[in-house]
Design a protein around this motif. Structure first.
Motif, mmCIF file in Angstrom:
data_model
loop_
_atom_site.group_PDB
_atom_site.id
_atom_site.type_symbol
_atom_site.label_atom_id
_atom_site.label_comp_id
_atom_site.label_asym_id
_atom_site.label_seq_id
_atom_site.Cartn_x
_atom_site.Cartn_y
_atom_site.Cartn_z
ATOM 1 N N GLU A 129 24.128 -32.409 -6.941
ATOM 2 C CA GLU A 129 25.080 -32.098 -8.260
ATOM 3 C C GLU A 129 25.095 -33.196 -9.302
ATOM 4 O O GLU A 129 26.109 -33.152 -9.786
ATOM 5 N N GLN A 130 24.331 -34.308 -9.106
ATOM 6 C CA GLN A 130 24.505 -35.446 -9.947
ATOM 7 C C GLN A 130 24.543 -35.110 -11.338
ATOM 8 O O GLN A 130 25.312 -35.650 -11.997
ATOM 9 N N LYS A 131 23.666 -34.264 -11.942
ATOM 10 C CA LYS A 131 23.682 -33.846 -13.313
ATOM 11 C C LYS A 131 24.896 -33.271 -13.890
ATOM 12 O O LYS A 131 25.553 -33.521 -14.882
ATOM 13 N N LEU A 132 25.576 -32.276 -13.033
ATOM 14 C CA LEU A 132 26.827 -31.775 -13.542
ATOM 15 C C LEU A 132 28.011 -32.750 -13.249
ATOM 16 O O LEU A 132 28.854 -32.739 -14.054
ATOM 17 N N LEU A 133 27.735 -33.467 -12.163
ATOM 18 C CA LEU A 133 29.000 -34.615 -11.828
ATOM 19 C C LEU A 133 29.078 -35.576 -12.788
ATOM 20 O O LEU A 133 30.199 -36.062 -13.135
ATOM 21 N N GLY A 134 27.787 -36.185 -13.062
ATOM 22 C CA GLY A 134 27.821 -37.560 -13.621
ATOM 23 C C GLY A 134 28.466 -38.685 -12.913
ATOM 24 O O GLY A 134 28.726 -38.361 -11.675
ATOM 25 N N ILE A 135 28.458 -39.875 -13.591
ATOM 26 C CA ILE A 135 28.934 -40.912 -12.790
ATOM 27 C C ILE A 135 30.421 -40.875 -12.609
ATOM 28 O O ILE A 135 30.797 -41.226 -11.178
ATOM 29 N N SER A 136 31.104 -40.153 -13.554
ATOM 30 C CA SER A 136 32.387 -40.144 -13.325
ATOM 31 C C SER A 136 32.910 -39.314 -12.184
ATOM 32 O O SER A 136 33.870 -39.615 -11.359
ATOM 33 N N GLY A 137 32.198 -38.114 -11.966
ATOM 34 C CA GLY A 137 32.439 -37.077 -11.081
ATOM 35 C C GLY A 137 32.236 -37.632 -9.532
ATOM 36 O O GLY A 137 32.861 -37.405 -8.944
ATOM 37 N N ILE A 138 30.900 -38.465 -9.601
ATOM 38 C CA ILE A 138 30.717 -39.101 -8.393
ATOM 39 C C ILE A 138 31.852 -40.086 -7.940
ATOM 40 O O ILE A 138 32.271 -40.054 -6.653
ATOM 41 N N LEU A 139 32.338 -40.692 -8.842
ATOM 42 C CA LEU A 139 33.189 -41.687 -8.582
ATOM 43 C C LEU A 139 34.546 -41.013 -8.070
ATOM 44 O O LEU A 139 35.420 -41.498 -7.183
ATOM 45 N N ILE A 140 34.840 -39.930 -8.729
ATOM 46 C CA ILE A 140 36.102 -39.367 -8.434
ATOM 47 C C ILE A 140 35.972 -38.539 -6.972
ATOM 48 O O ILE A 140 36.979 -38.692 -6.319
ATOM 49 N N SER A 141 34.954 -38.229 -6.468
ATOM 50 C CA SER A 141 34.704 -37.579 -5.403
ATOM 51 C C SER A 141 34.760 -38.663 -4.368
ATOM 52 O O SER A 141 35.276 -38.300 -3.200
ATOM 53 N N THR A 142 34.465 -39.669 -4.614
ATOM 54 C CA THR A 142 34.320 -40.800 -3.633
ATOM 55 C C THR A 142 35.802 -41.272 -3.543
ATOM 56 O O THR A 142 36.073 -41.526 -2.248
ATOM 57 N N LEU A 143 36.430 -41.139 -4.550
ATOM 58 C CA LEU A 143 37.827 -41.644 -4.334
ATOM 59 C C LEU A 143 38.590 -40.713 -3.653
ATOM 60 O O LEU A 143 39.731 -40.784 -2.824
ATOM 61 N N ALA A 144 38.277 -39.388 -3.884
ATOM 62 C CA ALA A 144 39.127 -38.464 -3.011
ATOM 63 C C ALA A 144 38.645 -38.670 -1.546
ATOM 64 O O ALA A 144 39.667 -38.304 -0.809
#
Length: 326
Positions: free
Chosen positions: A268-283
């Motif tokens: 899902e990297q295209k939908l998430l982008g860098i910010s989405g990946i970082l937020i998911s990791t933070l979660a």
């Protein structure tokens, strides 16, 4: 299958039956339901909608985890009964409310991420704390009314949020509370988690069917192929893990939980982008922080009850709770 000549339909979906041969073993031997395997297989491997994966989890666990629960009860394995009863009462309200008022408004991507984040944090908890968790014996004594209320809130919140959205989760929440707060033996915590997930799966399927919502298209066909497998595989998991021990199985499943998180982020990297990946990791980090707070709370409660007798040889009984370990 015989009466309606649906053998062809079942055979066409044999990959799901094969996947659930592994999933059913995990369902009976770990605090993670068969949907822990079924959901990522359908959603990540077969690229089907996350809502289908959620409904399939409910449907397949209604067979597999119920079968495992019957086996657990027949063997008279110990259960944390007061907390379990509270969780059943709470989820009886929370799960239908979540199905009606929360799950329909959760986007498909969010369903994937909720599943990925919660299970990754659960896997990391075991990879870091497996020796401590596996080292518990018996359960810490608390008050039975407190146990019931604690289970009630766990069932209400987990049923309305995680379980209604992903099809799994209340088993993991109850298990986590038992091992981190009550310091429960795995021989008590895991069977208790299996029973609560069986109840919630049946409740969810019944809620969806009798309310007119129905299950997602494609659920029935995959269920038809996998149901006979999990009906035997889940209780077999209960039996086998009693022989080989729970620690190796938990470590393997924990690694799979972390792996599916990485897989989800990659797919899902295209939908998430860098910010989405970082937020998911933070979660994931936030969930781990929550687990640590539960662990410290449990340590505090244990300290408050140091003057009371504790049990190190938990009796095999169906009528046990945190308080009545003698």
């Amino acid at each position: 299958m015989i009466d309606q000549a649906q053998w062809t339909t079942a055979l066409e979906h044999w990959p799901m039956a094969l996947a659930m041969a592994v999933g059913s073993y995990a369902a009976g031997s770990t605090p993670m339901g068969g949907g822990t395997v079924g959901f990522p297989v359908l959603v990540l491997l077969f690229e089907l909608p996350a809502s289908l994966g959620r409904d399939f989890s409910f449907a397949i666990q209604a067979i597999g985890m119920t079968s495992a629960s019957i086996f657990i009860l027949a063997r008279r394995q110990p259960l944390a009964k007061a907390i379990l009863n509270g969780a059943i009462a709470g989820s009886l309200i929370g799960t239908p409310l979540g199905i009606f008022f929360i799950a329909p408004y959760v986007p498909e991507l969010w369903i994937k991420l909720i599943f990925a984040v919660v299970w990754a944090s659960f896997g990391l908890l075991h990879l870091f704390r497996i020796n401590e968790i596996a080292g518990h014996t018996g359960m810490t004594e608390f008050n039975e009314r407190w146990d019931f209320k604690f289970g009630l809130w766990l069932g209400l919140i987990a049923g309305a949020t995680i379980t209604s959205s992903t099809g799994v989760g209340i088993d993991m929440v109850l298990y986590t509370a038992l091992v981190l707060v009550c310091r429960a033996d795995l021989k008590i915590a895991i069977p208790t988690s299996v029973v609560i997930m069986a109840f919630n799966s049946i409740l969810a399927v019944a809620t969806k069917v009798f309310s007119g919502q129905g299950l997602q298209p494609g659920v029935y066909e995959n269920w038809l192929a996998a149901a006979p497998v999990v009906a035997l595989g889940a209780p077999l998991g209960v039996f086998i893990v009693a022989k080989i021990g729970r620690k190796p199985t938990l470590l393997v499943v924990a690694a799979l939980c972390v792996g599916q998180f990485i897989w989800t982020l990659f797919s899902e990297q295209k939908l998430l982008g860098i910010s989405g990946i970082l937020i998911s990791t933070l979660a994931v980090a936030i969930c781990l922080g929550g687990f640590e707070l539960l662990r410290r709370w449990g340590a505090t409660l244990v300290g408050e009850t140091q003057g009371l007798p504790t049990n190190k040889n938990y009796p095999v009984s169906l009528n046990q709770s945190c308080h009545d370990v003698d």
